[in-house]
Scaffold this active site. Structure first.
Site, PDB file in Angstrom:
ATOM      1  N   LYS A  23     -20.059 -28.817   9.475  1.00 55.94           N
ATOM      2  CA  LYS A  23     -20.980 -27.950   8.729  1.00 55.94           C
ATOM      3  C   LYS A  23     -22.429 -28.250   9.090  1.00 55.94           C
ATOM      4  CE  LYS A  23     -22.109 -29.133   4.379  1.00 55.94           C
ATOM      5  NZ  LYS A  23     -23.556 -29.250   4.141  1.00 55.94           N
ATOM      6  N   ASN A  24     -22.789 -29.526   9.097  1.00 55.75           N
ATOM      7  CA  ASN A  24     -24.210 -29.850   9.286  1.00 55.75           C
ATOM      8  C   ASN A  24     -24.696 -29.594  10.710  1.00 55.75           C
ATOM      9  OD1 ASN A  24     -24.383 -30.468   6.623  1.00 55.75           O
ATOM     10  ND2 ASN A  24     -24.369 -32.693   6.881  1.00 55.75           N
ATOM     11  N   ARG A  39     -36.047 -34.610  -2.518  1.00 58.42           N
ATOM     12  CA  ARG A  39     -35.875 -34.558  -1.064  1.00 58.42           C
ATOM     13  C   ARG A  39     -37.134 -33.980  -0.432  1.00 58.42           C
ATOM     14  NH1 ARG A  39     -29.593 -32.614  -0.374  1.00 58.42           N
ATOM     15  NH2 ARG A  39     -29.829 -33.270   1.763  1.00 58.42           N
ATOM     16  N   ASP A  91     -42.039 -33.843   3.964  1.00 59.47           N
ATOM     17  CA  ASP A  91     -43.308 -34.201   4.604  1.00 59.47           C
ATOM     18  C   ASP A  91     -43.160 -34.462   6.109  1.00 59.47           C
ATOM     19  OD1 ASP A  91     -41.816 -36.435   3.355  1.00 59.47           O
ATOM     20  OD2 ASP A  91     -43.260 -37.674   4.430  1.00 59.47           O
ATOM     21  N   ILE A 110     -30.095 -44.067   1.114  1.00 61.82           N
ATOM     22  CA  ILE A 110     -30.671 -42.811   1.608  1.00 61.82           C
ATOM     23  C   ILE A 110     -31.160 -41.921   0.464  1.00 61.82           C
ATOM     24  CG2 ILE A 110     -30.308 -40.807   3.125  1.00 61.82           C
ATOM     25  CD1 ILE A 110     -29.931 -43.451   4.621  1.00 61.82           C
ATOM     26  N   ARG A 143     -18.701 -25.586  -0.858  1.00 59.24           N
ATOM     27  CA  ARG A 143     -19.875 -25.490   0.018  1.00 59.24           C
ATOM     28  C   ARG A 143     -19.586 -26.119   1.380  1.00 59.24           C
ATOM     29  NH1 ARG A 143     -25.358 -27.551  -2.384  1.00 59.24           N
ATOM     30  NH2 ARG A 143     -25.725 -27.199  -0.183  1.00 59.24           N
TER      31      ARG A 143
HETATM   32  C1  UD1 Z   1     -28.817 -34.335   6.050  1.00 53.74           C
HETATM   33  C2  UD1 Z   1     -27.442 -33.796   5.707  1.00 53.74           C
HETATM   34  C3  UD1 Z   1     -26.893 -34.482   4.465  1.00 53.74           C
HETATM   35  C4  UD1 Z   1     -26.936 -35.999   4.643  1.00 53.74           C
HETATM   36  C5  UD1 Z   1     -28.312 -36.474   5.087  1.00 53.74           C
HETATM   37  C6  UD1 Z   1     -28.341 -37.950   5.433  1.00 53.74           C
HETATM   38  C7  UD1 Z   1     -27.582 -31.540   6.537  1.00 53.74           C
HETATM   39  C8  UD1 Z   1     -27.671 -30.091   6.221  1.00 53.74           C
HETATM   40  N1  UD1 Z   1     -27.550 -32.377   5.493  1.00 53.74           N
HETATM   41  O1  UD1 Z   1     -29.662 -34.006   4.962  1.00 53.74           O
HETATM   42  O2  UD1 Z   1     -25.560 -34.042   4.257  1.00 53.74           O
HETATM   43  O3  UD1 Z   1     -26.617 -36.607   3.408  1.00 53.74           O
HETATM   44  O4  UD1 Z   1     -28.747 -35.745   6.242  1.00 53.74           O
HETATM   45  O5  UD1 Z   1     -27.421 -38.232   6.424  1.00 53.74           O
HETATM   46  O6  UD1 Z   1     -27.500 -31.946   7.690  1.00 53.74           O
HETATM   47  N2  UD1 Z   1     -37.024 -37.728   3.907  1.00 53.74           N
HETATM   48  C9  UD1 Z   1     -38.385 -37.849   3.717  1.00 53.74           C
HETATM   49  N3  UD1 Z   1     -39.228 -36.897   4.250  1.00 53.74           N
HETATM   50  C10 UD1 Z   1     -38.755 -35.842   4.951  1.00 53.74           C
HETATM   51  C11 UD1 Z   1     -37.376 -35.718   5.157  1.00 53.74           C
HETATM   52  C12 UD1 Z   1     -36.529 -36.683   4.617  1.00 53.74           C
HETATM   53  O7  UD1 Z   1     -38.846 -38.782   3.085  1.00 53.74           O
HETATM   54  O8  UD1 Z   1     -39.565 -35.021   5.406  1.00 53.74           O
HETATM   55  C13 UD1 Z   1     -36.106 -38.751   3.362  1.00 53.74           C
HETATM   56  C14 UD1 Z   1     -35.119 -38.204   2.345  1.00 53.74           C
HETATM   57  O9  UD1 Z   1     -35.647 -38.207   1.040  1.00 53.74           O
HETATM   58  C15 UD1 Z   1     -33.967 -39.176   2.472  1.00 53.74           C
HETATM   59  C16 UD1 Z   1     -33.996 -39.564   3.950  1.00 53.74           C
HETATM   60  O10 UD1 Z   1     -35.287 -39.197   4.419  1.00 53.74           O
HETATM   61  O11 UD1 Z   1     -34.199 -40.335   1.722  1.00 53.74           O
HETATM   62  C17 UD1 Z   1     -32.959 -38.885   4.796  1.00 53.74           C
HETATM   63  O12 UD1 Z   1     -33.020 -37.481   4.603  1.00 53.74           O
HETATM   64  P1  UD1 Z   1     -32.601 -36.455   5.748  1.00 53.74           P
HETATM   65  O13 UD1 Z   1     -31.962 -37.196   6.863  1.00 53.74           O
HETATM   66  O14 UD1 Z   1     -33.759 -35.585   6.034  1.00 53.74           O
HETATM   67  O15 UD1 Z   1     -31.497 -35.609   5.016  1.00 53.74           O
HETATM   68  P2  UD1 Z   1     -31.241 -34.058   5.139  1.00 53.74           P
HETATM   69  O16 UD1 Z   1     -31.571 -33.576   6.510  1.00 53.74           O
HETATM   70  O17 UD1 Z   1     -31.821 -33.373   3.966  1.00 53.74           O
END
Ligand code: UD1
Length: 433
Positions: A23-24, A123, A126, A328, A398
């Site tokens: 999915k991802n 989430r 930034d 995470i 989902r």
């Molecule tokens: C993706 C996956 C989700 C998985 C996660 C971690 C998809 C659609 N979803 O979510 O299933 O649980 O990776 O493997 O692929 N963060 C920041 N700033 C940002 C972006 C992220 O601080 O701009 C932090 C988040 O709060 C979190 C960490 O980085 O603590 C990881 O998040 P991220 O890898 O971005 O997760 P997603 O892409 O939302």
């Protein structure tokens, strides 16, 4: 009509199950597909709600979406007439924000509703914004929308402060059509990052190093037609591995890339399950009560946060005390109170769960708080004595295609029924005895 699962626990899972597309990975790939003006064919798509919502969002901006069959779609982005993704889609699925990177890269202009908080914690985005700005985009947030625009995008050196799957994919999308060279340092290395990069390269992009500590992208003028097959879903596979071991079953899990499952396999072996790896399959079995261990969620290749609830569930029925640390997301223990209703003994302190294994779970009425936790509760119900119901299965759907059908084929007593449909519940109870 809201639906729920009714489950009678106690049956060891046995047989074979085939895993669907990731999915991802598919979410990033579908967004990338609109960046070409030629027709792109994608198969091995999972037929799950998140994918279908993203396809609706892509259709809504004017692209041609031709669903060839349940797992194959043809997309043509030449007819896109709107660069605005509204909140209707973002509210249903956060990853529609990949359209921000894709549209910005292709048209140098995009507006996407700002994703809100979510069920597993705050989430922030930034790092996505930092990446777009580094490439020369102007970002304005107003009236709940992120507006990104640029005269031109120019490749730059970008260092991510946080390892983020979403930011890595979004920046790759914007950078493939930028002028010159982009370097992303400290990117996420998940298998789906590599898959999105491979797909972009199959359309003519020039991305090197996806899956390593540095991604190098040289911008190209345009992307062309492609046919691509999505990689297998690591988390769906991991979920069935845990269910096989938890029920003391024996299951061959097919259409997987065993390397992507190593963190999960290693933990299952550590607590006493048997895991055999084949070229494109893993077989998991257990014939006794499993033990205890420690788990710390980390970006890939560490233990995936998306497997944390399922792993905690199997540890909750193991022997001894296990410690799980969630690094995470801040709010990923909402299933703990539900598991307690089945008899689990778990204490959460901050981001750490201390799990005292119990020798039996008993069936209860529980509610899925989010996607992966929902799958974990189903696993618990497959082991629990007597009947359980799991509601809010909307979350499970989902990300898992035909979850109950695949479990049923492995021998589980599970049925999807309408909430309050007493007649179907009675029928199920009579059938499974
Ligand atoms: C993706 C996956 C989700 C998985 C996660 C971690 C998809 C659609 N979803 O979510 O299933 O649980 O990776 O493997 O692929 N963060 C920041 N700033 C940002 C972006 C992220 O601080 O701009 C932090 C988040 O709060 C979190 C960490 O980085 O603590 C990881 O998040 P991220 O890898 O971005 O997760 P997603 O892409 O939302």
């Amino acid at each position: 009509m809201e639906q729920q699962y009714i489950i009678k626990g106690g049956r060891p899972l046995a047989g074979e199950v085939t895993i669907g597309g990731a999915k991802n990975a598919a979410l990033g790939i579908l967004a990338a597909a609109i960046m070409s003006d030629e027709t792109v064919t994608i198969d091995n798509l999972p037929d799950v709600r998140d994918i279908n919502v993203l396809l609706n969002a892509i259709e809504d901006i004017g692209a041609i979406v031709d669903r060839v069959d349940r797992h194959t779609v043809r997309i043509n982005g030449s007819t896109i007439s709107s660069l605005v993704i509204n909140s209707e889609f973002i509210n249903k699925i956060r990853a529609s924000y990949y359209l921000l990177g894709a549209l910005l890269g292709k048209y140098k202009d995009a507006q996407v509703a700002l994703p809100g908080g979510c069920d597993i914690g705050s989430r922030p985005i930034d790092q996505h914004i930092k990446g777009f700005e580094a490439l020369g985009a102007k970002i304005v947030i107003e009236h709940g929308m992120i507006k990104a625009s640029a005269q031109s995008l120019v490749g730059r050196h970008i260092y991510l402060d946080v390892v983020s799957v979403g930011a890595t994919i979004n920046i790759m999308l914007a950078a493939v059509l930028a002028e010159g060279k982009t370097i992303i340092e400290n990117p996420a290395k998940e298998p789906h990052i590599v898959d999105v990069a491979n797909f972009l390269n199959s359309m003519g992009a020039n991305i090197k190093g996806a899956g390593t500590d540095v991604i190098r992208i040289v911008g190209v003028e345009k992307l062309s037609a492609s046919e691509y097959s999505v990689i297998p879903d690591q988390i769906e596979a991991g979920t069935f591995m845990i269910a096989a071991a938890a029920t003391k079953g024996d299951v061959l899990i097919k259409n997987v890339i065993p390397k992507h499952l190593e963190a999960i396999s290693a933990k299952l072996i550590e607590i006493g399950a048997e895991v055999y790896e084949f070229d494109e399959a893993v077989r998991v079995s257990a014939n006794r009560r499993l033990g205890h261990t420690q788990i710390k969620t980390q970006p890939y290749p560490g233990f995936p946060t998306d497997m944390q609830p399922q792993m905690a569930t199997i540890l909750a029925m193991g022997q001894g005390t296990s410690i799980v640390t969630e690094n995470i997301f801040e709010n990923r223990y909402k299933y703990v109170d539900e598991l307690a209703r089945m008899g689990a003994s778990i204490k959460v302190e901050g981001n750490v769960a201390i799990i005292d294994g119990v020798s039996r779970f008993t069936g209860a009425a529980v509610s899925a708080p989010d996607l992966r936790a929902g799958a974990a509760l189903v696993t618990a119900a497959l082991v629990a004595e007597g009947f359980s119901t799991v509601d809010q299965i909307y979350y499970i759907e989902r990300g898992y295609e035909n979850f109950e059908g695949k479990l049923k084929a492995l021998g589980a007593d599970i049925e999807k029924v309408a909430v309050d449909d007493e007649k179907s519940m009675q029928k199920f109870k009579l059938r499974v005895g």
